[in-house]
Design an enzyme around this catalytic site. Structure first.
Site, PDB file in Angstrom:
ATOM      1  N   HIS A   1     -31.270   9.911 -57.815  1.00 19.10           N
ATOM      2  CA  HIS A   1     -32.440   9.470 -57.048  1.00 19.10           C
ATOM      3  C   HIS A   1     -33.397   8.690 -57.924  1.00 19.10           C
ATOM      4  CE1 HIS A   1     -33.471  13.158 -58.930  1.00 19.10           C
ATOM      5  NE2 HIS A   1     -34.254  13.692 -58.046  1.00 19.10           N
TER       6      HIS A   1
ATOM      7  N   HIS B   1     -44.041  15.725 -56.903  1.00 20.75           N
ATOM      8  CA  HIS B   1     -43.939  15.698 -58.365  1.00 20.75           C
ATOM      9  C   HIS B   1     -43.515  14.348 -58.910  1.00 20.75           C
ATOM     10  CE1 HIS B   1     -39.626  16.958 -57.522  1.00 20.75           C
ATOM     11  NE2 HIS B   1     -39.384  16.096 -58.491  1.00 20.75           N
TER      12      HIS B   1
ATOM     13  N   GLU C   1     -41.964  17.522 -63.309  1.00 19.28           N
ATOM     14  CA  GLU C   1     -40.627  18.081 -63.525  1.00 19.28           C
ATOM     15  C   GLU C   1     -40.074  17.471 -64.801  1.00 19.28           C
ATOM     16  OE1 GLU C   1     -37.407  16.507 -60.955  1.00 19.28           O
ATOM     17  OE2 GLU C   1     -36.492  18.489 -61.023  1.00 19.28           O
TER      18      GLU C   1
ATOM     19  N   HIS D   1     -38.307   9.610 -61.590  1.00 16.56           N
ATOM     20  CA  HIS D   1     -38.459   9.489 -60.136  1.00 16.56           C
ATOM     21  C   HIS D   1     -39.693  10.259 -59.689  1.00 16.56           C
ATOM     22  CE1 HIS D   1     -36.256  13.367 -60.567  1.00 16.56           C
ATOM     23  NE2 HIS D   1     -37.024  13.745 -59.564  1.00 16.56           N
TER      24      HIS D   1
HETATM   25 FE   LIG Z   1     -37.305  15.809 -58.979  1.00 14.49          FE
END
Ligand SMILES: [Fe+2]
Ligand code: FES
Lengths: 307, 112
Positions: free
Chosen positions: A199, A214, A265, A153
């Protein structure tokens, strides 16, 4: 209601120095270089992904995100959604087949947050890297670094979250999985899913449009997140925060930066969402805990360091 | 190994050594100082913007939006992407808005 959008398919990230960036995304994150094009762009993928690429790096004098693409079930879906996007009032650009190598035509639109997104249905499938789909082994040998398993994501910063929710929910068939509400009833963060993941795309309110917070990659376990942190120290890579846990989505995470200052991330675990689930709501007063569950306070970088 | 230079930040009066080839921001962080805000450490976010008042330095790649050529010519640079060639005097003007608006909705305190 699902509208035929399947998943995040790719993200094109601007980098200041291509050699440094490729080293970061390949050797450290463990993505696999799949191709390059005559514009100098580099195409990479994570090993579990069946499509040919999910991350495209472009050298530019300003870092950030060029666009994020979602893969749809069919070309008919893309046609249908193109009409609905136009009716919604989105600025639309038709990007021809093979503008990205081995990718079909894409329909690009600008969301009210200022970000460019694309929908498309066709991309060459090279299969999972290093394992087949017939009596497959558990994982391939020869992966590097963090061995990222998939591009998962993006979190993006920009204005007009309400209109953007309408667009993603009503036109593209995403669900609101999690949100952060200010005391005045304003939604300041929204986490949207088009699958059962917590998400597929997330937005946080920010006055300046089109900012990139990110791009995130999935790892299997907390132990993998810890080893990712070890690798960041071994390579003297800029760490933002972690390893820790998010309150929102409850994923176990670490944030760090690529050599151009774009945040990455890697995370493991996290909640799931079905269309009949009520959205999870966090109060803005608890934003610190919502973002960093253990520290229960934001680091200033979370709100201000963007590309 | 190699030369070490003295960096002075004017607003705080703080001084710290920086090895040749090391970025000014990294040298500051190694001494536990905070006179320049630390962001991405990659020349991308603009948080570590400083003005070099005196001294020579080399630049690494910086985002053009945060360090356009005109500003570079005035010594307005990103501390994470400058490498001293002599002692330096830098100035980091305290930023006005960033902290305030970052904390607009944030009252949660660390509890430990
Ligand atoms: Fe994230
Ligand atoms: S810390 Fe981000 S530009 Fe220097």
């Amino acid at each position: 209601m699902k509208k035929g959008v399947m998943r995040p398919g790719h993200v094109q990230i601007r980098v200041l120095d291509m050699d440094e960036a490729v080293k970061h995304y390949k050797d450290l994150l463990g993505l696999i270089e799949m191709d390059r094009d005559d514009q100098g762009r580099v195409y990479l993928k994570a090993w579990t992904e069946v499509d040919k690429f999910s991350v495209v790096l472009r050298e530019a004098d300003e870092p950030g995100m060029d666009f994020m693409g979602f893969k749809c079930l069919s070309e008919e879906v893309v046609d249908q959604l193109r009409g609905e996007l136009a009716a919604f009032g989105c600025e639309i650009e038709d990007v021809p087949e093979d503008e990205l190598k081995d990718c079909g035509r894409r329909v690009r639109f600008i969301a009210p947050t200022g970000h460019s997104f694309e929908i498309y249905a066709t991309k060459k499938q090279t299969g999972k890297w290093g394992v087949g789909n017939h009596n497959p082994e558990a994982w391939p040998r020869g992966l590097e670094g963090m061995k990222a398993t998939r591009f998962d994501h993006c979190l993006l910063y920009g204005p007009n979250l309400d209109e953007t929710l309408n667009l993603f929910r009503d036109v593209l068939g995403f669900d609101l999985a999690e949100q952060v509400m200010a005391p005045d009833g304003k939604r300041v963060a929204q986490f949207l899913t088009v699958s059962t993941k917590a998400h597929d795309i997330a937005f946080i309110h920010h006055e300046e449009p089109g900012k990139f917070h990110h791009a995130s990659f999935f790892l299997e376990t907390w132990q993998d997140v810890l080893k990712a942190a070890d690798l960041l120290s071994m390579t003297d890579t800029s760490i933002d925060i972690g390893p820790t846990r998010h309150g929102l989505t409850h994923g176990q995470t670490i944030y760090f930066f690529d050599p151009s200052g774009n945040r990455n991330e890697v995370f493991a675990g996290g909640d799931y969402h079905y269309p009949d689930h009520e959205p999870v709501t966090w109060d803005a007063e608890e934003l610190g805990k919502a973002i960093f569950y253990h520290d229960r306070a934001l680091n200033e970088r979370f709100m201000t360091v963007l590309t | 190994m190699g030369e070490s230079y003295q960096i002075t930040e004017q607003c705080s009066g703080q001084r710290f050594p920086c090895k040749a080839g090391q970025s000014v921001l990294k040298a500051m962080e190694q001494q536990g100082l905070e006179c320049v805000p630390v962001g991405c450490r990659g020349g991308g976010c603009g948080l570590c913007k400083v003005t070099v008042r005196e001294g020579d330095y080399e630049c690494g790649k910086m985002s053009r939006v945060h360090a356009p050529p005109e500003a570079l010519a005035q010594g307005e640079v990103l501390a994470c992407r400058i490498y001293p060639l002599s002692d330096l005097i830098i100035e980091c003007r305290p930023r006005q808005s960033a902290a305030g608006h970052a904390n607009e909705y944030t009252t949660t305190k660390a509890m430990r």
